[in-house]
Design an enzyme around this catalytic site. Structure first.
Site, short mmCIF file in Angstrom:
data_model
loop_
_atom_site.label_atom_id
_atom_site.label_comp_id
_atom_site.label_asym_id
_atom_site.label_seq_id
_atom_site.Cartn_x
_atom_site.Cartn_y
_atom_site.Cartn_z
N GLU A 63 7.84 -12.72 -24.87
CA GLU A 63 6.93 -11.59 -24.73
C GLU A 63 7.65 -10.26 -24.56
O GLU A 63 7.12 -9.23 -24.97
CB GLU A 63 5.89 -11.81 -23.61
CG GLU A 63 6.42 -11.97 -22.24
CD GLU A 63 5.33 -12.18 -21.21
OE1 GLU A 63 4.16 -11.88 -21.45
OE2 GLU A 63 5.66 -12.67 -20.12
N LYS B 42 -1.96 -6.06 -19.64
CA LYS B 42 -1.73 -6.67 -18.34
C LYS B 42 -2.92 -7.53 -17.92
O LYS B 42 -2.78 -8.57 -17.32
CB LYS B 42 -1.47 -5.57 -17.31
CG LYS B 42 -1.15 -6.08 -15.91
CD LYS B 42 0.20 -6.81 -15.90
CE LYS B 42 0.51 -7.49 -14.59
NZ LYS B 42 1.54 -8.52 -14.73
N ARG C 89 1.49 1.78 -5.97
CA ARG C 89 1.64 0.78 -4.90
C ARG C 89 0.32 0.13 -4.51
O ARG C 89 0.28 -0.80 -3.70
CB ARG C 89 2.23 1.43 -3.66
CG ARG C 89 3.59 2.05 -3.87
CD ARG C 89 4.07 2.70 -2.58
NE ARG C 89 4.25 1.71 -1.55
CZ ARG C 89 5.37 1.05 -1.31
NH1 ARG C 89 6.43 1.30 -2.03
NH2 ARG C 89 5.45 0.17 -0.34
N TRP D 293 -3.95 -1.43 -1.22
CA TRP D 293 -3.96 -2.63 -2.05
C TRP D 293 -4.38 -3.72 -1.08
O TRP D 293 -3.59 -4.17 -0.25
CB TRP D 293 -2.56 -2.89 -2.62
CG TRP D 293 -2.47 -4.15 -3.41
CD1 TRP D 293 -2.00 -5.35 -2.96
CD2 TRP D 293 -2.81 -4.34 -4.76
NE1 TRP D 293 -2.05 -6.28 -3.96
CE2 TRP D 293 -2.54 -5.70 -5.08
CE3 TRP D 293 -3.35 -3.52 -5.76
CZ2 TRP D 293 -2.79 -6.23 -6.35
CZ3 TRP D 293 -3.58 -4.05 -7.01
CH2 TRP D 293 -3.30 -5.38 -7.30
N LYS E 294 8.76 -15.78 -21.16
CA LYS E 294 9.27 -14.44 -20.78
C LYS E 294 10.09 -13.86 -21.91
O LYS E 294 9.95 -12.69 -22.25
CB LYS E 294 10.15 -14.52 -19.53
CG LYS E 294 9.48 -14.62 -18.19
CD LYS E 294 8.83 -13.36 -17.67
CE LYS E 294 7.39 -13.30 -18.07
NZ LYS E 294 6.45 -14.08 -17.33
N HIS F 58 12.60 -37.04 -30.70
CA HIS F 58 11.39 -37.33 -31.48
C HIS F 58 11.10 -36.24 -32.51
O HIS F 58 10.00 -36.17 -33.04
CB HIS F 58 10.21 -37.51 -30.54
CG HIS F 58 10.43 -38.62 -29.57
ND1 HIS F 58 10.43 -39.94 -29.95
CD2 HIS F 58 10.72 -38.61 -28.25
CE1 HIS F 58 10.69 -40.71 -28.89
NE2 HIS F 58 10.87 -39.92 -27.85
N CYS G 196 0.86 -1.17 0.00
CA CYS G 196 0.00 0.00 0.00
C CYS G 196 0.90 1.22 0.00
O CYS G 196 2.10 1.10 0.16
CB CYS G 196 -0.87 0.04 1.24
SG CYS G 196 -1.86 -1.44 1.47
N GLU H 255 8.12 -21.31 -18.91
CA GLU H 255 8.00 -19.94 -18.42
C GLU H 255 9.20 -19.10 -18.88
O GLU H 255 9.02 -17.93 -19.27
CB GLU H 255 7.87 -19.96 -16.88
CG GLU H 255 7.93 -18.60 -16.20
CD GLU H 255 6.88 -17.60 -16.66
OE1 GLU H 255 6.00 -17.94 -17.47
OE2 GLU H 255 6.97 -16.43 -16.23
N ASN I 156 0.95 -0.25 6.22
CA ASN I 156 1.30 -1.06 5.06
C ASN I 156 1.98 -2.32 5.61
O ASN I 156 2.90 -2.22 6.41
CB ASN I 156 2.26 -0.25 4.16
CG ASN I 156 2.83 -1.08 3.04
OD1 ASN I 156 2.22 -2.07 2.61
ND2 ASN I 156 3.98 -0.69 2.55
N GLY I 157 1.51 -3.49 5.20
CA GLY I 157 2.10 -4.73 5.71
C GLY I 157 1.00 -5.71 6.09
O GLY I 157 -0.17 -5.51 5.74
C1 F6R Z 1 2.96 -13.36 -18.88
C2 F6R Z 1 1.69 -12.81 -18.57
C3 F6R Z 1 0.46 -13.47 -19.11
C4 F6R Z 1 -0.49 -13.73 -17.97
C5 F6R Z 1 -1.83 -14.26 -18.45
C6 F6R Z 1 -2.76 -14.58 -17.29
O1 F6R Z 1 4.01 -12.67 -18.32
O2 F6R Z 1 1.64 -11.86 -17.87
O3 F6R Z 1 0.75 -14.65 -19.78
O4 F6R Z 1 0.13 -14.65 -17.11
O5 F6R Z 1 -2.43 -13.33 -19.29
O6 F6R Z 1 -3.08 -13.45 -16.56
P1 F6R Z 1 -3.70 -13.56 -15.12
O7 F6R Z 1 -2.69 -14.21 -14.24
O8 F6R Z 1 -3.96 -12.14 -14.72
O9 F6R Z 1 -4.94 -14.38 -15.23
#
Ligand code: F6R
Length: 615
Positions: free
Chosen positions: A495, A610, A27, A74, A492, A511, A2, A488, A100-101
């Protein structure tokens, strides 16, 4: 996470506080509030939503005074409501605080205070206001001169958890008391005024001179003076520092991007994820929000983890945990597939939606489908009060704090942590012994320090990134629990750097994929010391024979890894089930440094959002 801002000086506090909240919105931004002291009274205004909403509401109020505290929330404990928004009062409306915490033992503290105190919120924070008020009242009962700082110190002696907090009392308008343990607080020094905030961002417009509070310190701050004490009430000498960051740098705590900051947040937020959620003595987890009786838990004969993207790779690690610890057959389903597949679930199926945002349209639709068919449907979610959190019948927040970079990092590790804890909780009802549970929990507690060890190698990882940045294609390889790590790592890289990459379970190479191996096709292999180490090593030997450049993630001490390639990144040893919590971090940094080097917009990669709220 927060945001806190407080002011004591000679100017009107309100504009400074509201402006400060805007700077701190990164935050947390689900609700906000201010409290200002004047004429022996506290005026408080709070609102759900972003700072704009609070600002709008303030137009209908006269809130004047030169000392005040404010907070942008938050949520962690208690939903997103005005009642749960900070600042929080004790009983008599004179003592008010922002925090905050996480207060781990807030339930126990509430019980100890008994029914002499009336609680109005579902937060863990409110107990602090009541506890400090209690100690303040005790001073009066014992005919001592009431002292807010001492009351804070006495109260904090009973608290387990983390806090950055600022306390204000209507009868002490020349004073703010701040305390820190695990959640940052900075004090800005002006002419006849002080600012206190979660980071330096909101005070940079007024002063560059700051004092950073350290854990276990309590500060008594007036307009002209600041005195700092430890929790034993001994005075401490503090040094004034000159801040050189601009506002954006301060928000990122000096990191160049939110993604890098969030990668480095991982040890701290990991502790937030597991804090108070296990019982070491009994070797089990105690995640409260599941809302299932022990019998219902025992009746579960199948777990389905539904997620998208990074969350689905976290879920793939979760599958290992559920199968190994709980012995429950577990599937991972990509939400966009599950929802259209006419899935078979029944009342013995437990479906978890795993999601950072809690708003992902496909995950939500898949969960609705599972609910319709009678499964237990629960959430493993970061954003409190999000749609998935509201629509599921229980579950757990992962406490990663706001994740602002589009590429998910700290949410991934916290999702894994929570799934491991859930798996243990189920496992202990069936087949896991207390000793096995204790071993796992002890290993979990060592993870943050081991994450730090990896983060300290950032320069070496950057060096590797520079060496590999110009390749056009990459292959990530792993086996067993490290296959999702490879997925993963590859995800990363794609993307944020826009480099093509694929991930494979190493046993699949012969294979088909072996045909791609060549000197222009680097392979990043995760070869840590798990049960498949020997097999993975043979796979890497084959790749070496085919002249592909190799970058290895290996366990510290494995000098033999150097026989295969010059490029080895070492990670500390841990239990196999927990390896993804460590092995993913060098891959996050590797992708990050390549993307930076290629000039990509790391925090906002092209074509991505996001929160994916549309199908
Ligand atoms: C990768 C990324 C996306 C999300 C995906 C699911 O870095 O950010 O692949 O993981 O869109 O999003 P959430 O977790 O918000 O359901």
């Amino acid at each position: 996470m927060c945001g806190i801002i407080a002011y004591i000086g000679n100017k009107q506090a309100l504009p400074i506080l509201v402006k400060g909240l805007r700077r701190l919105e990164y935050r947390g931004y689900d609700s906000a509030g201010v409290a200002i002291a004047q004429d022996g009274k506290i005026n408080r205004v709070r609102s759900v939503g972003r700072i704009d909403n609070l600002d709008e509401k303030l137009k209908d109020h006269t809130v004047e005074g030169t000392v005040g505290i404010a907070h942008t929330r938050w949520a962690t404990h208690g939903g997103v409501t005005e009642e749960n928004a900070h600042p929080h009062f004790g009983c008599d409306g004179k003592l008010v605080l922002v925090h905050n915490g996480i207060i781990e033992n807030y339930r126990e503290l509430k019980t100890n205070l008994g029914d002499t105190h009336e609680f109005k919120t579902q937060t863990d924070t409110e107990i602090l206001a009541h506890l400090i008020e209690f100690h303040y009242e005790q001073q009066k009962i014992h005919n001592e001169t009431p002292d807010v700082r001492l009351a804070v110190e006495h109260a904090l002696a009973h608290v387990r958890g983390t806090y950055g907090l600022v306390v204000m009392h209507a009868d002490h308008p020349d004073l703010l008391v701040a305390a820190r343990l695990g959640s940052p607080l900075v004090v800005g020094i002006g002419e006849g005024e002080h600012y206190i905030a979660s980071d330096a961002t909101p005070m940079l417009a007024y002063t560059k001179k700051v004092i950073f509070l350290e854990d276990g310190e309590v500060a008594e701050i007036s307009r002209d003076n600041m005195e700092t004490y430890n929790l034993k009430d001994e005075a401490i000498e503090k040094h004034v520092e000159e801040i050189e960051w601009n506002e954006t740098q301060a928000q990122k705590q000096g990191f160049d991007h939110f993604m890098l900051k969030e990668i480095f947040d991982q040890p701290t937020v990991f502790e937030d994820a597991i804090r108070g959620r296990y019982n070491l003595l009994e070797g089990t987890a105690n995640l409260g929000g599941l809302n299932m009786s022990d019998d219902e838990m025992r009746s579960v004969n199948r777990v389905i983890l539904i997620a998208c993207g990074t969350a689905s790779y976290a879920a793939m690690v979760g599958k290992y945990a559920f199968e190994r610890l709980a012995g429950i057959p577990t599937e991972v389903d990509v939400a966009s597939e599950f929802r259209y597949r006419d899935p078979i679930v029944d009342e013995h199926t437990l479906v978890f939606g795993v999601s950072q945002s809690g708003e992902t349209a496909d995950t939500l639709a898949a969960l609705r489908e599972a609910k319709r068919k009678g499964a237990f449907v629960r959430g493993i979610v970061n954003v409190v009060g999000s749609t998935i959190a509201r629509e599921t019948d229980g579950g757990t927040y992962i406490h990663a704090g706001p994740e602002l970079a589009v590429a998910s990092t700290k949410a991934y590790t916290n999702m894994v942590a929570i799934m491991v804890l859930y798996a243990l909780q189920f496992g202990r009802l069936k087949r896991v012994s207390p000793a096995t549970g204790q071993r796992l929990l002890k290993a979990l507690r060592e993870i943050p320090a081991k994450m730090h060890e990896i983060l300290e190698q950032k320069d070496l990882i950057k060096e590797m990134a520079l060496k590999y940045k110009d390749y056009k294609d990459f292959l990530f390889l792993g086996r067993g629990i490290n296959f999702p790590v490879a997925l993963e790592g590859s995800h990363k890289l794609k993307e944020i750097s826009y480099i093509h990459s694929e991930a494979y379970p190493a046993g699949e190479m012969k294979h088909g994929v072996n045909a791609l191996l060549a000197s222009d096709f680097p392979v990043l292999a995760i070869m840590t010391k798990d049960q498949l180490y020997d097999k993975m090593r043979s796979n890497v030997e084959e790749i070496k024979a085919r002249k592909a450049p190799i970058l290895l993630i290996a366990t510290k001490g494995d000098e033999g890894a150097k026989e295969l390639t010059d490029d080895v990144l070492y990670v500390p040893d841990t239990m196999e089930l927990l390896e993804p919590l460590l092995n993913t971090i060098p891959l996050q940094l590797f992708a990050y440094y390549i993307a930076v080097e290629l000039g990509r917009d790391v925090d906002r990669p092209r074509n991505l959002a996001k929160s994916v709220t549309v199908e």
